[in-house]
Design a protein around this motif. Structure first.
Motif, PDB file in Angstrom:
ATOM      1  N   ASP A 168       0.839  -1.188   0.000  1.00 34.91           N
ATOM      2  CA  ASP A 168       0.000   0.000   0.000  1.00 34.91           C
ATOM      3  C   ASP A 168       0.879   1.245   0.000  1.00 34.91           C
ATOM      4  O   ASP A 168       1.878   1.320   0.733  1.00 34.91           O
ATOM      5  CB  ASP A 168      -0.905   0.033   1.240  1.00 34.91           C
ATOM      6  CG  ASP A 168      -1.867  -1.135   1.275  1.00 34.91           C
ATOM      7  OD1 ASP A 168      -2.482  -1.421   0.235  1.00 34.91           O
ATOM      8  OD2 ASP A 168      -1.980  -1.783   2.341  1.00 34.91           O
ATOM      9  N   LEU A 169       0.490   2.203  -0.823  1.00 30.58           N
ATOM     10  CA  LEU A 169       1.135   3.513  -0.833  1.00 30.58           C
ATOM     11  C   LEU A 169       0.457   4.388   0.209  1.00 30.58           C
ATOM     12  O   LEU A 169      -0.776   4.530   0.204  1.00 30.58           O
ATOM     13  CB  LEU A 169       1.002   4.137  -2.225  1.00 30.58           C
ATOM     14  CG  LEU A 169       1.538   5.566  -2.391  1.00 30.58           C
ATOM     15  CD1 LEU A 169       3.055   5.592  -2.241  1.00 30.58           C
ATOM     16  CD2 LEU A 169       1.113   6.136  -3.741  1.00 30.58           C
ATOM     17  N   ILE A 170       1.242   4.969   1.101  1.00 30.80           N
ATOM     18  CA  ILE A 170       0.705   5.828   2.159  1.00 30.80           C
ATOM     19  C   ILE A 170       1.312   7.222   1.987  1.00 30.80           C
ATOM     20  O   ILE A 170       2.526   7.369   1.887  1.00 30.80           O
ATOM     21  CB  ILE A 170       1.037   5.274   3.557  1.00 30.80           C
ATOM     22  CG1 ILE A 170       0.418   3.879   3.732  1.00 30.80           C
ATOM     23  CG2 ILE A 170       0.527   6.215   4.643  1.00 30.80           C
ATOM     24  CD1 ILE A 170       0.808   3.204   5.043  1.00 30.80           C
TER      25      ILE A 170
ATOM     26  N   TYR B 237      -3.406   9.308   3.839  1.00 36.90           N
ATOM     27  CA  TYR B 237      -4.185   8.581   2.834  1.00 36.90           C
ATOM     28  C   TYR B 237      -3.477   7.275   2.502  1.00 36.90           C
ATOM     29  O   TYR B 237      -2.241   7.220   2.457  1.00 36.90           O
ATOM     30  CB  TYR B 237      -4.331   9.418   1.565  1.00 36.90           C
ATOM     31  CG  TYR B 237      -5.192  10.641   1.734  1.00 36.90           C
ATOM     32  CD1 TYR B 237      -6.485  10.689   1.228  1.00 36.90           C
ATOM     33  CD2 TYR B 237      -4.717  11.766   2.427  1.00 36.90           C
ATOM     34  CE1 TYR B 237      -7.292  11.810   1.394  1.00 36.90           C
ATOM     35  CE2 TYR B 237      -5.506  12.895   2.596  1.00 36.90           C
ATOM     36  CZ  TYR B 237      -6.791  12.908   2.074  1.00 36.90           C
ATOM     37  OH  TYR B 237      -7.580  14.016   2.248  1.00 36.90           O
ATOM     38  N   LEU B 238      -4.259   6.237   2.219  1.00 35.77           N
ATOM     39  CA  LEU B 238      -3.723   4.917   1.908  1.00 35.77           C
ATOM     40  C   LEU B 238      -4.349   4.412   0.608  1.00 35.77           C
ATOM     41  O   LEU B 238      -5.566   4.482   0.425  1.00 35.77           O
ATOM     42  CB  LEU B 238      -4.009   3.950   3.058  1.00 35.77           C
ATOM     43  CG  LEU B 238      -3.439   2.538   2.964  1.00 35.77           C
ATOM     44  CD1 LEU B 238      -3.084   2.008   4.365  1.00 35.77           C
ATOM     45  CD2 LEU B 238      -4.447   1.568   2.311  1.00 35.77           C
TER      46      LEU B 238
ATOM     47  N   GLU C  23     -12.419   8.867  -6.326  1.00 31.75           N
ATOM     48  CA  GLU C  23     -12.972   7.804  -5.483  1.00 31.75           C
ATOM     49  C   GLU C  23     -11.884   7.187  -4.610  1.00 31.75           C
ATOM     50  O   GLU C  23     -12.097   6.936  -3.412  1.00 31.75           O
ATOM     51  CB  GLU C  23     -13.607   6.720  -6.354  1.00 31.75           C
ATOM     52  CG  GLU C  23     -14.906   7.107  -7.012  1.00 31.75           C
ATOM     53  CD  GLU C  23     -15.451   5.990  -7.879  1.00 31.75           C
ATOM     54  OE1 GLU C  23     -16.544   5.481  -7.558  1.00 31.75           O
ATOM     55  OE2 GLU C  23     -14.777   5.612  -8.859  1.00 31.75           O
ATOM     56  N   LEU C  24     -10.735   6.923  -5.208  1.00 30.17           N
ATOM     57  CA  LEU C  24      -9.631   6.334  -4.445  1.00 30.17           C
ATOM     58  C   LEU C  24      -9.173   7.268  -3.331  1.00 30.17           C
ATOM     59  O   LEU C  24      -8.908   6.824  -2.205  1.00 30.17           O
ATOM     60  CB  LEU C  24      -8.462   6.028  -5.386  1.00 30.17           C
ATOM     61  CG  LEU C  24      -8.689   4.940  -6.439  1.00 30.17           C
ATOM     62  CD1 LEU C  24      -7.527   4.892  -7.411  1.00 30.17           C
ATOM     63  CD2 LEU C  24      -8.891   3.578  -5.778  1.00 30.17           C
ATOM     64  N   GLN C  25      -9.109   8.536  -3.639  1.00 28.37           N
ATOM     65  CA  GLN C  25      -8.659   9.499  -2.633  1.00 28.37           C
ATOM     66  C   GLN C  25      -9.670   9.626  -1.500  1.00 28.37           C
ATOM     67  O   GLN C  25      -9.301   9.653  -0.320  1.00 28.37           O
ATOM     68  CB  GLN C  25      -8.428  10.859  -3.292  1.00 28.37           C
ATOM     69  CG  GLN C  25      -7.844  11.907  -2.343  1.00 28.37           C
ATOM     70  CD  GLN C  25      -7.710  13.254  -3.015  1.00 28.37           C
ATOM     71  OE1 GLN C  25      -8.627  13.718  -3.694  1.00 28.37           O
ATOM     72  NE2 GLN C  25      -6.561  13.893  -2.843  1.00 28.37           N
TER      73      GLN C  25
ATOM     74  N   ILE D 280      -7.521   7.836   5.710  1.00 26.72           N
ATOM     75  CA  ILE D 280      -7.620   6.976   6.894  1.00 26.72           C
ATOM     76  C   ILE D 280      -7.483   7.753   8.194  1.00 26.72           C
ATOM     77  O   ILE D 280      -7.508   7.170   9.278  1.00 26.72           O
ATOM     78  CB  ILE D 280      -6.540   5.870   6.857  1.00 26.72           C
ATOM     79  CG1 ILE D 280      -5.132   6.487   6.959  1.00 26.72           C
ATOM     80  CG2 ILE D 280      -6.696   5.015   5.602  1.00 26.72           C
ATOM     81  CD1 ILE D 280      -4.042   5.463   7.134  1.00 26.72           C
ATOM     82  N   THR D 281      -7.343   9.074   8.104  1.00 26.11           N
ATOM     83  CA  THR D 281      -7.056   9.889   9.292  1.00 26.11           C
ATOM     84  C   THR D 281      -8.070   9.682  10.404  1.00 26.11           C
ATOM     85  O   THR D 281      -7.708   9.399  11.560  1.00 26.11           O
ATOM     86  CB  THR D 281      -7.004  11.375   8.902  1.00 26.11           C
ATOM     87  OG1 THR D 281      -6.118  11.544   7.790  1.00 26.11           O
ATOM     88  CG2 THR D 281      -6.526  12.219  10.072  1.00 26.11           C
TER      89      THR D 281
END
Length: 349
Positions: free
Chosen positions: A152-154, A227-228, A311-313, A318-319
């Motif tokens: 996963d890109l964080i 964000y993840l 949509e992905l953003q 996840i904050t």
């Protein structure tokens, strides 16, 4: 006399000379700015202001030199001497592992590997109550690369919408997550400066950490917005990327390196490793404006397919989930991924 409809050769020559003088002065000015930054961040405190005064005086003389025919030689001399002295001094600055480091970057990741199984020493798993109140904990962990299942890109935003810290979290079949983060290696008296990162103020460290440490310290202790995004890459590529991080850790362990805000940072390492998997990946301005890195990753097919970036953003923020989580550390990875596209059990198109 000039030819009808033509320009005076003398006037054209003067214009050309003026353009050349302006170009030379601009070049001296750019070098002057670099010297000011280098001396400000690296010169000994007692010598900083005297050296800055001498450097600025020589630089002003250098900028005036192209415009003064009589004094040109006298002006260039001090400037050339100043530049040579600065370059000689700059070349003596060397990165080191032997400093009084801040607690969270005090240890270097150490790797043992037989190709399939890896043992990682000095995995960070701090318990952060605030930025200054924490329980330090360093662990040894073992992983079977055959069970490496996801990445996963964080992106953690700490300075507006255009700049983010980049992390990559690897997931295993047993539910564990391990995050890699290339960071500045601060000394105990230091704080981060993006400008200082251009002038050899910090060494580089590759941190391997538990998500309950490195993600929660950003969402909870530091108040950053995180964000993840699930990366859409297969297991062979996952393994190559994971091993690339381990190679980088061993390289840094053997040879210390300076952090550079532009050329050697948390985003460039992700791009460099991705290019070992997909060499045709194009360069893009969003590699510098790291807050837009996920958008770039989506455009080149690196994120969960079938969704717009918006949509992905939206689903990847996840904050709030991280701040609301109150369970055990083992449950944190699943809690923050609720609703993230591409995660097993979530809707697909």
């Amino acid at each position: 006399m000039t030819a009808a409809g033509g320009a005076s050769p003398v006037r054209g020559g003067l214009r050309l000379a003026g353009a050349g003088h302006l170009l030379l002065s601009t070049g001296v000015f750019v070098i002057a700015l670099f010297g000011v930054g280098a001396l400000w961040f690296q010169a000994a405190p007692l010598l900083r202001w005297p050296l800055l005064a001498l450097w600025c005086a020589a630089s002003v003389a250098g900028m005036r030199a192209p415009w003064s025919r009589r004094a040109r030689g006298l002006a260039w001399g001090p400037w050339v001497i100043a530049v040579l002295a600065l370059a000689a001094w700059w070349s003596t600055l060397r990165p080191s592992h032997d400093r009084l480091w801040a607690d969270d970057v005090a240890r270097l990741l150490q790797v043992e590997s037989d190709g399939r199984h890896v043992v990682l020493h000095n995995v960070r798993n701090f318990d952060w109550r605030s930025e200054t109140d924490y329980t330090a904990r360093w662990e040894t962990r073992e992983y079977d690369l055959e069970t490496l299942a996801s990445a996963d890109l964080i992106l953690s935003y700490w300075m507006g919408p255009h700049i983010a810290h980049t992390l990559v979290s690897f997931g295993f079949d047993d539910g564990r997550q391990l995050v890699f983060s290339l960071e500045i290696r601060k000394e105990r008296h230091e704080s981060f400066s993006a400008v200082g990162g251009f002038f050899r103020q910090y060494e580089t460290v590759l941190v391997a950490a538990d998500e309950n440490d490195i993600v929660r310290t950003r969402t909870n202790a530091r108040g950053e917005d995180v964000y993840l995004y699930r990366l859409g890459i297969g297991r062979p590529a996952l393994r190559a990327m994971f091993l690339g991080y381990l190679d980088e850790a061993e390289a840094l362990r053997g040879t210390p390196q300076f952090y550079n805000t532009l050329t050697s940072n948390c985003t460039t390492i992700v791009f460099d490793l991705a290019r070992t998997i997909a060499p045709a990946l194009p360069l893009d301005y969003r590699l510098l404006l790291s807050g837009h890195l996920a958008e770039y990753a989506g455009e080149v097919g690196g994120l969960a397919p079938g969704y717009s970036y918006a949509e992905l953003q939206r689903a990847g923020r996840i904050t709030d989930r991280a701040r609301a989580f109150e369970g055990s550390a083992d449950g944190f990875p699943r809690a923050i991924r609720t609703g993230v596209p591409g995660i097993d059990g979530e809707r697909t198109r």
